[in-house]
Motif scaffolding. Structure first.
Motif, PDB file in Angstrom:
ATOM      1  N   SER A 180       0.812  -1.208   0.000  1.00 64.15           N
ATOM      2  CA  SER A 180       0.000   0.000   0.000  1.00 64.15           C
ATOM      3  C   SER A 180       0.850   1.265   0.000  1.00 64.15           C
ATOM      4  N   SER A 181       2.144   1.137   0.224  1.00 61.90           N
ATOM      5  CA  SER A 181       2.966   2.339   0.233  1.00 61.90           C
ATOM      6  C   SER A 181       2.870   3.085  -1.088  1.00 61.90           C
ATOM      7  N   ARG A 194      -2.072   7.707  -1.105  1.00 65.74           N
ATOM      8  CA  ARG A 194      -0.805   8.086  -0.467  1.00 65.74           C
ATOM      9  C   ARG A 194      -0.014   9.079  -1.320  1.00 65.74           C
ATOM     10  N   GLU A 246       1.183  12.603   0.034  1.00 63.55           N
ATOM     11  CA  GLU A 246       2.610  12.942   0.054  1.00 63.55           C
ATOM     12  C   GLU A 246       2.880  14.231  -0.716  1.00 63.55           C
ATOM     13  N   CYS A 293      -9.625   0.880   8.390  1.00 63.67           N
ATOM     14  CA  CYS A 293      -8.177   0.632   8.336  1.00 63.67           C
ATOM     15  C   CYS A 293      -7.494   1.631   7.413  1.00 63.67           C
ATOM     16  N   GLY A 331      -5.376   4.234   9.197  1.00 60.69           N
ATOM     17  CA  GLY A 331      -4.023   3.849   8.807  1.00 60.69           C
ATOM     18  C   GLY A 331      -3.275   5.023   8.181  1.00 60.69           C
ATOM     19  N   LEU A 332      -3.945   5.780   7.314  1.00 61.73           N
ATOM     20  CA  LEU A 332      -3.292   6.938   6.689  1.00 61.73           C
ATOM     21  C   LEU A 332      -2.889   7.953   7.751  1.00 61.73           C
ATOM     22  N   LYS A 355      -2.286   7.508  10.850  1.00 63.50           N
ATOM     23  CA  LYS A 355      -1.201   6.992  11.666  1.00 63.50           C
ATOM     24  C   LYS A 355       0.134   7.073  10.914  1.00 63.50           C
ATOM     25  N   ASP A 356       0.101   6.634   9.660  1.00 62.71           N
ATOM     26  CA  ASP A 356       1.352   6.592   8.903  1.00 62.71           C
ATOM     27  C   ASP A 356       1.920   7.973   8.630  1.00 62.71           C
ATOM     28  N   TYR A 357       1.044   8.979   8.511  1.00 58.54           N
ATOM     29  CA  TYR A 357       1.544  10.322   8.184  1.00 58.54           C
ATOM     30  C   TYR A 357       1.513  11.253   9.392  1.00 58.54           C
ATOM     31  N   ARG A 394      -6.691  -6.140   9.888  1.00 57.99           N
ATOM     32  CA  ARG A 394      -5.788  -5.069   9.452  1.00 57.99           C
ATOM     33  C   ARG A 394      -4.834  -5.580   8.371  1.00 57.99           C
ATOM     34  N   GLU A 399      -4.526  -4.249   4.476  1.00 59.02           N
ATOM     35  CA  GLU A 399      -3.214  -3.929   3.922  1.00 59.02           C
ATOM     36  C   GLU A 399      -2.973  -4.710   2.624  1.00 59.02           C
TER      37      GLU A 399
END
Ligand code: ATP
Ligand code: MG
Length: 560
Positions: free
Chosen positions: A12-13, A18, A22, A54, A58-59, A61-63, A318, A322
């Motif tokens: 998913s990266s 995303r 970014e 998720c 999830g986004l 959390k990741d950013y 989760r 992913e």
């Protein structure tokens, strides 16, 4: 129907959402992102919602941003506290943090109403007094433009007076609506003066009788996002045609100084569709109401309540989210992908135990009745640090019915007269006969074959079966759950989806358990060796009367 996919996505990266985030962080458009999960509290969450949860959490959390849980409670008639509580519970169970308190669209009703007055005053909205019928008739079609309502020329002052009367309860339900004044000829039907407020003399679960005028979802949603400073408003594809209205509305309110820039950006992704499952609220309600399942938390339901009772884990869900990733193209995912994620995670967290699900007796004739010993069994073959336990071994054992055959087919390596197998972690035995009337298999044991003792491996046997000592065994109810539907696309091709129910989706049995299982607690997951992963049921277990539910078998029995 498209072929379901089993390993569909790159990590998913690299997904398109995303990339947008970014870019926005790199350009300085946003310093910190904010997403949201906006359920309507009118039902219980299912696997599709889990994907959205998720993704959004999830986004964030990741950013290093935040994600709001916001109840879209703009429709007063359908919403209930019970759903609110259950949704909060499900989001927490999935392991996500929404920063303390849940938010409610109804908390913004004042602002939404003020915004409506602003739109009226600035000529961007008008009160329409046509009947619903007349409005439908003048909306046009995909190929024909709509026609202006005769009310479209009302002055701002008259519109404002009418809107206030509507707010004050002076008009009956349906007498008037408030519409955005955009373009009745727009090729996008959603821009043909959409209704933004309607009269509804209904009591709201949070605002009570304060309002008799309620905003439409399509009007409320962009405002909710903007007031919460949501940066990326991620939703499913069916809202793509609504995006121009989303942007129109927020632009007008920003122009008028009611909202600050930067405004939220709506981004659509494909909703989750899964084989062997229905996710439509209407169908799920039908399954419950007509008694095809035993409730919303039936372990066979694709709801998060059901999944939990079934022994599915939050981590498994989760991982699933992913693995399937996000895309713009409609996704049909094979249920096996979800089951594999559960298997994979349960394999890591579930201690091994022995349980016999379909017992027949094995008597070891050369083992004295009063002899008993403890054999040493690892709790997890790949995790020595989980330790070992002692399991009692005696003359009479329960074994699985399918581990014995009087006349075996070629390639059968388990018990049949004259053949030897290893009783897991214990001895090698040889079958010397059987008694049909008492369902008893007779064996003799080789003293020098005990596992872990020198020379034990001189016995070369192909079968290695599990067992439980009869006099030490506990008993428990076990629910053998399987897929609720027997075909990949229930109700495909206009067929009634109920015809596709799997008649064998639930089987209740009584199993024999090794003593270590006696004190298992609700929610505890174990692997029954050679069978699969099981969880101690919450509602249907009592101390001394356990029920286990099968989450998933060790292998996928559905793929051919
Ligand atoms: P309704 O038809 O009542 O609106 P819904 O399933 O869309 O039903 P919501 O409470 O509006 O229910 O959904 C909350 C969020 O979950 C929405 O953002 C929606 O897009 C998302 N969602 C719902 N179903 C799926 C799905 N199958 N896949 C991915 N996301 C989903
Ligand atoms: Mg919805």
């Amino acid at each position: 129907m498209a072929k379901p996919s089993r390993s569909p996505q790159p990590p998913s990266s690299s997904n398109f959402i995303r990339q947008i985030i970014e870019a926005d962080l790199a350009s300085g458009k946003h310093k910190r992102i904010c997403t949201r999960f906006p359920p309507e509290p009118n039902g219980y969450l299912h696997f599709g919602h889990a994907k959205s949860i998720c993704l959004n959490f999830g986004l964030a959390k990741d950013y290093g941003g935040r994600c709001n849980l916001r109840f879209d409670d703009t429709n007063p008639e359908k919403e209930e506290q019970e759903y609110v509580d259950s949704i909060i519970d499900a989001v927490k169970w999935l392991g996500f943090d929404f920063g303390g308190a849940a938010l409610y669209a109804s908390d913004y009703f004042d602002f939404m109403y003020r915004a409506a007055e602003y739109l009226v005053e600035s000529g961007h909205a008008y009160v329409d007094s046509q009947s619903a019928e007349e409005m439908r008739a003048s909306r046009g079609t995909f190929s024909e433009p709509g026609r202006d309502s005769p009310c479209r020329i009302r002055s701002p002052a008259e519109n404002l007076r009418l809107l206030r009367e509507m707010r004050d309860g002076k008009h009956a339900d349906g007498a008037h609506v408030l519409r955005a004044r955009i373009d009745m000829a727009s090729p996008n039907i959603n821009l043909r003066d959409p209704v933004i407020y309607r009269i509804k003399k209904a009591t709201h679960h949070r605002t009570g009788d304060t309002w008799c005028l309620y905003p439409m979802y399509t009007y409320a949603h962009p405002i909710e996002d903007a007031l919460e400073h949501v940066t990326h408003s991620v939703c499913t594809l069916e809202f793509e045609d609504q995006r121009p209205f989303y942007d129109w509305l927020l632009e007008r309110l920003a122009e008028g100084g009611l909202l600050k820039r930067p405004l939220p950006q709506q981004i659509e992704f494909a909703r989750l569709n899964l084989t062997y499952v229905v996710l439509s609220k209407r169908k799920l309600v039908q399954l419950v109401q007509e008694g095809h399942v035993e409730g919303w938390d039936d372990p066979r339901m694709p709801t998060l309540m059901g999944a939990r009772r079934r022994g599915y884990t939050a981590e498994g869900l989760r991982r699933f989210a992913e693995r399937i990733g996000v895309s713009k193209a409609n996704q049909l995912i094979d249920l096996a992908v979800l089951e594999d994620c559960m298997r994979e995670h349960l394999n890591e967290v579930a201690p091994r135990r022995m349980a016999v699900l379909d017992p027949v007796k094995l008597v070891i004739e050369n083992y004295p009745d009063d002899r008993e010993e403890q054999v040493d069994v690892p709790n997890h073959p790949q995790k020595p640090d989980w330790g070992r336990r002692q399991v009692p071994f005696a003359r009479e054992l329960w074994i699985e019915r399918e581990d014995f055959m009087a006349t075996p087919p070629k390639g059968y390596f388990r018990l049949f007269p004259g053949n030897r197998v290893r009783l897991r972690y214990a001895y090698v035995v040889e079958c010397i006969g059987y008694d049909v009337a008492t369902e008893t298999v007779r064996c003799r044991l080789f003293e020098d074959s005990r596992s872990g003792t020198p020379g034990a491996d001189q016995y070369k046997v192909k079968g290695n079966i599990h067992w439980v000592s009869v006099k030490h065994a506990g008993a428990a109810a076990v629910g053998l759950y399987d897929r609720l539907f027997k075909v990949p696309n229930p109700g495909g091709g206009e067929r009634d989806f109920l015809l596709d129910l799997n008649p064998d989706s639930k089987k209740m049995i009584t199993a024999k358990l090794e003593p270590a299982l006696r004190n298992a607690q609700a929610g505890e997951c174990v692997q029954f060796e050679r069978h699969g992963y099981f969880v101690v049921d919450g509602p249907d277990s009592a101390p001394g009367a356990l029920q286990f539910n099968r989450a998933v078998t060790l292998r996928d029995s559905w793929s051919r």
